[in-house]
Design a protein around this motif. Structure first.
Motif, PDB file in Angstrom:
ATOM      1  N   GLU A   1      -7.402  24.481  -8.071  1.00 42.24           N
ATOM      2  CA  GLU A   1      -5.355  24.920  -8.342  1.00 42.24           C
ATOM      3  C   GLU A   1      -5.460  24.707  -6.653  1.00 42.24           C
ATOM      4  OE1 GLU A   1      -5.757  29.449  -7.789  1.00 42.24           O
ATOM      5  OE2 GLU A   1      -6.900  29.617  -9.547  1.00 42.24           O
ATOM      6  N   THR A   2      -5.693  24.184  -5.782  1.00 41.09           N
ATOM      7  CA  THR A   2      -5.336  23.772  -4.933  1.00 41.09           C
ATOM      8  C   THR A   2      -4.930  22.237  -5.004  1.00 41.09           C
ATOM      9  OG1 THR A   2      -6.458  24.500  -2.589  1.00 41.09           O
ATOM     10  CG2 THR A   2      -4.827  22.646  -2.465  1.00 41.09           C
ATOM     11  N   ARG A   3      -5.283  21.716  -5.206  1.00 45.08           N
ATOM     12  CA  ARG A   3      -5.214  19.778  -6.510  1.00 45.08           C
ATOM     13  C   ARG A   3      -4.304  20.119  -7.131  1.00 45.08           C
ATOM     14  NH1 ARG A   3     -11.474  16.905  -6.935  1.00 45.08           N
ATOM     15  NH2 ARG A   3     -11.991  18.272  -5.324  1.00 45.08           N
ATOM     16  N   GLU A   4      -4.498  20.947  -7.961  1.00 41.93           N
ATOM     17  CA  GLU A   4      -3.507  20.485  -9.004  1.00 41.93           C
ATOM     18  C   GLU A   4      -1.819  21.175  -8.348  1.00 41.93           C
ATOM     19  OE1 GLU A   4      -5.429  23.771 -12.182  1.00 41.93           O
ATOM     20  OE2 GLU A   4      -6.457  21.627 -13.135  1.00 41.93           O
ATOM     21  N   GLU A   5      -2.088  21.990  -7.418  1.00 48.47           N
ATOM     22  CA  GLU A   5      -0.499  22.512  -7.267  1.00 48.47           C
ATOM     23  C   GLU A   5      -0.196  21.239  -6.150  1.00 48.47           C
ATOM     24  OE1 GLU A   5       2.129  24.729  -5.791  1.00 48.47           O
ATOM     25  OE2 GLU A   5       1.362  24.921  -7.843  1.00 48.47           O
ATOM     26  N   ALA A   6      -0.794  20.387  -5.761  1.00 48.80           N
ATOM     27  CA  ALA A   6      -0.453  19.812  -4.997  1.00 48.80           C
ATOM     28  C   ALA A   6       0.145  18.119  -5.869  1.00 48.80           C
ATOM     29  CB  ALA A   6      -1.537  18.422  -3.676  1.00 48.80           C
ATOM     30  N   LEU A   7      -0.743  18.463  -6.867  1.00 48.84           N
ATOM     31  CA  LEU A   7      -0.361  17.357  -7.902  1.00 48.84           C
ATOM     32  C   LEU A   7       1.143  17.833  -8.331  1.00 48.84           C
ATOM     33  CD1 LEU A   7      -3.541  16.464  -9.729  1.00 48.84           C
ATOM     34  CD2 LEU A   7      -2.357  14.878  -8.707  1.00 48.84           C
ATOM     35  N   ARG A   8       1.124  19.204  -9.075  1.00 56.11           N
ATOM     36  CA  ARG A   8       2.721  19.399  -9.425  1.00 56.11           C
ATOM     37  C   ARG A   8       3.932  19.429  -9.174  1.00 56.11           C
ATOM     38  NH1 ARG A   8       5.862  23.891 -10.001  1.00 56.11           N
ATOM     39  NH2 ARG A   8       4.913  24.745  -7.701  1.00 56.11           N
ATOM     40  N   LYS A   9       3.843  19.711  -7.910  1.00 57.27           N
ATOM     41  CA  LYS A   9       4.806  19.476  -6.423  1.00 57.27           C
ATOM     42  C   LYS A   9       4.806  17.959  -5.843  1.00 57.27           C
ATOM     43  CE  LYS A   9       4.316  23.920  -3.546  1.00 57.27           C
ATOM     44  NZ  LYS A   9       3.721  24.417  -2.263  1.00 57.27           N
ATOM     45  N   SER A  10       4.484  16.423  -6.363  1.00 59.82           N
ATOM     46  CA  SER A  10       4.391  15.346  -6.038  1.00 59.82           C
ATOM     47  C   SER A  10       4.710  14.815  -7.252  1.00 59.82           C
ATOM     48  CB  SER A  10       2.765  14.609  -6.326  1.00 59.82           C
ATOM     49  OG  SER A  10       2.242  15.185  -4.664  1.00 59.82           O
TER      50      SER A  10
END
Length: 341
Positions: A65-74
């Motif tokens: 979830e943390t990884r995917e959120e970082a990708l989404r915001k990027s």
């Protein structure tokens, strides 16, 4: 006189175009003690790095979830940079990037300018993919075209920049009249370095305007310029663009960094703060031991920041994300910024 109206700085890590679950392919490689990892000016083995950073509890940031959120915001940040680029509508772009044995092989110039009416890009061959480190091929769609593609260059501006750098600013640059490439065996033909291709795909979204690639040797330390020299180079590039006898509106783009292959948030925020404050002395004083491995790409940012300082454009940080893939903090940090009046 040409006018510099926009600057953009954007990360270009393969992690941005790799599914979060596949980051572990590179993480497994990071943990192999035969691979040196640079952190705070020291070259460490992975076990040493993890021990040094255990108090940070970075393992808590490795969940999907943390990884995917970082990708989404990027990707939201890159969408914003694309919008800013479209709104500015520059006539010509200068890209300050770096090569990693993608077009320069038998020779490594410290500074180079590609002055060509056309810039070719192409996908990797199956033979080339076989030689890549694990996981890298997965991200090729983020910076390479699906087929041979020709983008517009601007030979007039390229020649002008190269000439002005030599005659007016004392920089001995390599002038390329076409995109350099290894000729002969087709398996050795490469497209543009990913530092440039990432901007074609993610900022210009394949609607590439006339542009001039300007290469700074970040990776090959024998003749890589110091941080101070990179800053002075950026000042000289700005003066060259301003001296171009035209009413064209110019954007200057850069990509790479920030800290990787080990993320150092403290260092990144120091670096971003210095660029925001137009703090040339801090940027120029960064030692080589802090600009190793992927973090060396910050030299392109230093040059670009110098361009913006010279013309008086201020930096805005759209977002900053850390893409951690191990408990030792390996991975990539990603900054998304722009400069405007």
């Amino acid at each position: 006189m040409a006018e510099i109206v926009l600057g953009i700085g954007c990360a270009h890590t393969p992690q941005l175009h790799t599914l979060a679950k596949d980051w572990d392919l590179r993480a497994d490689r990071d943990r192999q003690d035969g691979i040196p990892l640079w952190f705070k000016g020291e070259k460490l083995k992975y076990k040493e790095l993890e021990k040094m950073r255990e108090a940070e509890n970075l393992g808590a940031l490795l969940g999907m979830e943390t990884r995917e959120e970082a990708l989404r915001k990027s990707f939201l940040a890159m969408d914003r940079l694309h919008e800013i680029f479209v709104e500015a509508a520059p006539d010509v772009v200068v890209i300050i990037g770096n090569d990693q044995h993608e077009i320069f092989s038998g020779m490594i110039p410290t500074f180079a300018v590609i002055a060509s009416e056309t810039i070719e890009n192409l996908p990797r061959t199956p033979e080339q993919n076989k030689r890549l480190p694990i996981g890298i091929e997965l991200a090729d769609h983020g910076h390479l075209p699906a087929e041979h593609t020709v983008y517009p260059g601007n030979r007039e501006l390229g020649l002008h920049i190269a000439g002005h750098l030599v005659k007016e600013s004392g920089f001995d640059v390599t002038l390329c009249h076409e995109k350099p490439t290894v000729k002969g065996d087709h398996s050795l033909l490469y497209g543009m370095p990913h530092a440039y291709g990432f901007l074609y795909k993610n900022i210009m979204r394949d609607h590439v305007v006339q542009h001039v690639p300007v290469d700074v040797n970040c990776w090959y330390y024998e003749n890589s310029p110091t941080a101070s020299r990179c800053y002075d180079f950026g000042v000289a590039v700005a003066k060259a663009i301003q001296a171009w006898d035209t009413d064209k509106r110019v954007a200057v783009l850069t990509t790479g960094g920030l800290t990787h292959f080990v993320v150092d948030k403290e260092w990144d925020h120091m670096f971003l703060d210095a660029m925001k404050k137009h703090d040339a002395e801090t940027l120029k004083s960064i030692p080589q031991k802090e600009l190793m491995a992927g973090t060396s790409e910050c030299k392109s940012w230093i040059a670009t920041s110098a361009v913006m300082d010279t013309v008086g454009l201020d930096m805005t940080v759209v977002d900053y994300q850390c893409l951690y893939r191990t408990e030792g903090g390996t991975g990539s940090s990603c900054a998304f910024t722009y400069w405007q009046a």
